[in-house]
Enzyme design. Structure first.
Site, PDB file in Angstrom:
ATOM      1  N   ASP A   8      27.444  31.274  19.431  1.00 18.32           N
ATOM      2  CA  ASP A   8      26.600  32.245  19.454  1.00 18.32           C
ATOM      3  C   ASP A   8      26.345  33.725  19.090  1.00 18.32           C
ATOM      4  O   ASP A   8      25.117  34.182  20.047  1.00 18.32           O
ATOM      5  CB  ASP A   8      25.532  31.815  20.024  1.00 18.32           C
ATOM      6  CG  ASP A   8      25.119  30.463  19.143  1.00 18.32           C
ATOM      7  OD1 ASP A   8      25.952  29.170  18.315  1.00 18.32           O
ATOM      8  OD2 ASP A   8      24.006  29.110  19.925  1.00 18.32           O
ATOM      9  N   LYS A 110      25.115  25.112  13.788  1.00 19.77           N
ATOM     10  CA  LYS A 110      24.137  24.046  14.441  1.00 19.77           C
ATOM     11  C   LYS A 110      23.018  24.295  14.098  1.00 19.77           C
ATOM     12  O   LYS A 110      22.708  25.291  14.050  1.00 19.77           O
ATOM     13  CB  LYS A 110      24.620  23.821  15.818  1.00 19.77           C
ATOM     14  CG  LYS A 110      24.121  24.937  16.526  1.00 19.77           C
ATOM     15  CD  LYS A 110      25.559  25.171  18.013  1.00 19.77           C
ATOM     16  CE  LYS A 110      25.166  26.258  18.858  1.00 19.77           C
ATOM     17  NZ  LYS A 110      23.691  26.662  18.587  1.00 19.77           N
ATOM     18  N   CYS A 155      22.818  27.628  25.021  1.00 14.20           N
ATOM     19  CA  CYS A 155      23.106  27.440  24.271  1.00 14.20           C
ATOM     20  C   CYS A 155      24.842  27.375  25.088  1.00 14.20           C
ATOM     21  O   CYS A 155      25.670  25.831  25.205  1.00 14.20           O
ATOM     22  CB  CYS A 155      23.885  28.037  22.959  1.00 14.20           C
ATOM     23  SG  CYS A 155      21.847  27.250  21.515  1.00 14.20           S
TER      24      CYS A 155
HETATM   25  C1  VGL Z   1      19.733  29.088  21.621  1.00 12.82           C
HETATM   26  C2  VGL Z   1      18.066  29.412  21.631  1.00 12.82           C
HETATM   27  C3  VGL Z   1      17.539  29.469  20.342  1.00 12.82           C
HETATM   28  C4  VGL Z   1      20.934  29.912  22.198  1.00 12.82           C
HETATM   29  C5  VGL Z   1      19.981  28.780  20.453  1.00 12.82           C
HETATM   30  O1  VGL Z   1      22.131  30.361  20.907  1.00 12.82           O
HETATM   31  O2  VGL Z   1      21.250  29.909  23.707  1.00 12.82           O
HETATM   32  N1  VGL Z   1      18.687  29.902  22.029  1.00 12.82           N
HETATM   33  N2  VGL Z   1      18.461  29.168  19.801  1.00 12.82           N
END
Ligand code: VGL
Ligand code: ZN
Length: 213
Positions: A8, A110, A155
């Protein structure tokens, strides 16, 4: 076979983004340094991309009365109420502009199902559906995963935990990751949990040395 998993590294998780992770931008140079080792100790690169519909149930805005950063529930699971982030097709969902995305072999999206969040790169939070990452890595004969990114306490941690239970040898790169720290110490706690579960905790400098860079 060694694979690098970049979790991410998207605009919304960088300072100025919708779900800004403190110092999240500092991970990009680390990722790029490791990407420079592709073909020299790093055989395969996967990047994950949080990619939500506007009406995703993890957004506080879609839960009347819910406040950002508090706990709520989503289809029977506990769920943190997040600000709207990484909406599919928005600039916030794009990979960080400085990331050497040309070195990435496969993108795993995702969080597309509005009824369930998906922290791990392998499964949604209810382990209802797989993303296909485990099959892809096994098909390519990857047995060792180097994991870094955003955010350490969400994540990244869930990806590391699932990677270990899928039987991969896992190295977590501390300086290539940053935590949200909704509660003080969440990032440190996540690192302890990953270590206790069997992950090796390292820095990019030590890893590059090991790779002979
Ligand atoms: C994430 C919160 C919501 C992450 C993704 O990438 O850690 N955290 N969505
Ligand atoms: Zn998300």
């Amino acid at each position: 076979m060694r694979a690098l998993i970049l979790v991410d590294l998207q605009n919304d998780f960088l300072p100025g983004g919708a779900l800004a992770v403190p110092k999240g931008d500092e991970t990009i140079a680390v990722a790029n340094r490791l990407l420079g080792q592709k073909g020299r100790g790093i055989d395969l690169v996967v990047a994950t991309q949080d990619f939500h519909p506007k009406d995703h149930g993890s957004f506080a805005s879609n839960n009347p009365g819910a406040k950002v950063g508090t706990m709520g529930s989503l289809a029977g699971l506990e769920q943190v109420m997040w600000p709207d982030h990484c909406v599919a097709g928005s600039a916030g969902a794009d990979f960080a502009g400085a990331l050497a995305i040309n070195k990435v072999d496969r993108v795993i999206k995702k969080g597309m199902d509005k009824q369930i969040d998906s922290y791990s790169a392998f499964y949604d939070n209810g382990k209802r559906k797989a993303t296909g990452l485990a099959e892809f890595l096994k098909e390519r004969k990857a047995d060792e995963l180097i994991i870094l990114g955003l955010a350490t306490d969400y994540c990244v941690k869930f990806t590391v935990m699932d990677a270990l239970s899928e039987g991969f040898k896992v190295t977590f790169v501390e300086d290539g990751s940053r935590a949200v720290n909704l509660n003080a110490g969440d990032g440190d706690k996540a690192i302890k949990e990953m270590k206790a579960a069997g992950a090796t905790i390292t820095t990019s400098a030590d890893l590059l040395k090991k790779l002979g860079a």
